[in-house]
Design an enzyme around this catalytic site. Structure first.
Site, PDB file in Angstrom:
ATOM      1  N   TYR A 141       0.815  -1.219   0.000  1.00  0.00           N
ATOM      2  CA  TYR A 141       0.000   0.000   0.000  1.00  0.00           C
ATOM      3  C   TYR A 141       0.845   1.263   0.000  1.00  0.00           C
ATOM      4  CZ  TYR A 141      -4.083  -2.895   1.188  1.00  0.00           C
ATOM      5  OH  TYR A 141      -5.091  -3.835   1.181  1.00  0.00           O
ATOM      6  N   LYS A 189       3.174 -15.343   2.725  1.00  0.00           N
ATOM      7  CA  LYS A 189       3.144 -16.089   1.466  1.00  0.00           C
ATOM      8  C   LYS A 189       4.586 -16.385   1.065  1.00  0.00           C
ATOM      9  CE  LYS A 189       0.741 -17.902  -1.949  1.00  0.00           C
ATOM     10  NZ  LYS A 189       0.020 -19.180  -1.725  1.00  0.00           N
ATOM     11  N   ASP A 222      -3.426 -17.967   1.889  1.00  0.00           N
ATOM     12  CA  ASP A 222      -4.577 -18.639   1.291  1.00  0.00           C
ATOM     13  C   ASP A 222      -5.126 -19.715   2.224  1.00  0.00           C
ATOM     14  OD1 ASP A 222      -2.127 -19.845   0.849  1.00  0.00           O
ATOM     15  OD2 ASP A 222      -2.572 -20.507  -1.175  1.00  0.00           O
ATOM     16  N   ASP A 246      -5.525  -6.623   5.930  1.00  0.00           N
ATOM     17  CA  ASP A 246      -6.720  -5.923   5.465  1.00  0.00           C
ATOM     18  C   ASP A 246      -7.797  -6.921   5.056  1.00  0.00           C
ATOM     19  OD1 ASP A 246      -8.511  -4.078   4.504  1.00  0.00           O
ATOM     20  OD2 ASP A 246      -7.224  -3.308   2.917  1.00  0.00           O
ATOM     21  N   ASP A 250     -11.115  -8.370   7.582  1.00  0.00           N
ATOM     22  CA  ASP A 250     -12.477  -8.154   7.087  1.00  0.00           C
ATOM     23  C   ASP A 250     -13.234  -9.474   6.981  1.00  0.00           C
ATOM     24  OD1 ASP A 250     -12.235  -5.452   6.987  1.00  0.00           O
ATOM     25  OD2 ASP A 250     -12.168  -5.285   4.815  1.00  0.00           O
TER      26      ASP A 250
END
Length: 359
Positions: A141, A189, A222, A246, A250
């Site tokens: 970001y 990851k 994942d 993020d 959520d």
């Protein structure tokens, strides 16, 4: 305890009033004093001053030890340029100005609200109690270069992390784990991304060096997303980088059944923090006394814990929320008309939580 009070827009003023009510009760029981200074933010500030984050408000925040934030935004201001809109023009600059690198988001499904969770009850027999620690100021970001090619045919974002950025958020998670179940799940990851290779290596080395009393698990993002739906009860504390946090937080938020139940904290290295509910300003129910104040009340509890070190008062507020729910009180977002449930207004829920703190 100097607190900048930024109620904002929509239901922000209503739920903030209940959080202050609860904090006033906690002051009396635990013998401390909070100095509140209220200031304009968001759409309300635009209407009065022309800016979503006036200089006067920023000054109030700089002179405070923490910020208790309500909600900003609404249809009235959606036509403004993006950088002038309440959300982007107020909240994001505050995070940047105060270097709020650690986002802490508890996700809790109380046993009394287990039917509100979209998962089958047998998957969460004891409810859910997870805390996300999301790195908030690094990663893709904020990495540079970040651009769109002149011909519009390609674009680039840069994911970048330093060892320091990883260590400081991991340390927050490990310290919190010592007050809970002493288990941390780090999500990355590392089978694909070099930043994740560094992330896993850094977190592991920190645990080996300073936190051998904490059990550390690693999951690919994942798999973590799948496990949150398959078996969320396995998690206690999850620490991860900005984009993964993020998305996963959520996903976790949906498990609670209502955004009105979910608080959050964003803190810096000096324990200064901004504390806010996850939900927005909900202009469709503003002024009706129908908003759920629990997320704002629990955000105030996080403020006591992380900025002021008053875990005793924070736990008392959290226990009072649970007891209010056990008594059957429900605001509209969690009211299912089941036997034993009683519809409650915003103020009635705040009154109930305050009363249980006093007992």
């Amino acid at each position: 305890m100097r607190v900048a009070l930024l109620p904002g827009d929509g239901i922000g003023t209503e739920v903030m009033a209940e959080a202050v009510k609860v904090l006033n009760t906690a002051e009396q029981r635990f013998n401390f004093k909070i100095q509140f200074t209220e200031a304009l933010i968001g759409g309300a500030a635009i209407d009065r001053t022309g800016a979503p984050l006036p200089e006067e408000t920023l000054t109030v925040c700089e002179k405070s030890d923490a910020i208790l934030f309500g909600a900003v935004g609404g249809p009235k201001w959606e036509s403004l340029p993006p950088d002038k809109q309440p959300e982007r023009g107020a909240l994001l600059p505050l995070r940047k100005h105060f270097a709020l690198y650690a986002n802490i988001r508890p996700i809790k499904v109380y046993p009394s609200l287990i039917d509100s969770c979209p998962l089958k009850n047998e998957l969460i027999p004891g409810g859910i109690d997870i805390v996300f620690f999301r790195e908030l100021t690094g990663g893709i970001y904020f990495g540079t270069p970040k651009s769109v090619a002149e011909d519009g045919g390609s674009a680039v974002d840069t994911m970048r992390y330093t060892r320091h950025e990883i260590e400081r958020i991991a340390r927050k998670a490990f310290e919190a784990a010592r007050m809970r179940k002493r288990v941390v799940t780090s999500v990355d990851k590392a089978n694909v991304l070099m930043t994740s290779v560094l992330w896993r290596k850094t977190v592991t080395e920190l645990q080996n060096k300073e936190y051998q009393d904490i059990r550390l698990n690693h999951l690919y993002v994942d798999n973590a997303a799948m496990q949150l739906v398959k078996n969320p009860s396995q998690f206690d504390i999850i620490v991860t980088e900005n984009m993964f946090g993020d998305i996963l937080s959520d996903e976790g938020a949906m498990l609670a059944g209502s955004l009105g139940m979910l608080p959050s904290a964003s803190v810096n290295e000096n324990s200064f923090g901004l504390y806010e509910p996850i939900g927005g300003s909900a202009p469709d129910i503003a002024g009706q006394g129908a908003a759920n104040p629990i997320a704002q009340i629990l955000s105030a509890a996080l403020m006591l814990r992380y900025s002021f070190g008053r875990d005793d008062a924070a736990k008392s507020i959290e226990n009072a929320v649970e007891r209010a729910l056990q008594s059957g009180l429900r605001t509209g977002d969690i009211y299912q008309k089941k036997p034993g449930e009683q519809a409650a207004s915003t103020a009635q829920m705040g009154d109930a939580v305050s009363a249980f703190i006093s007992k």
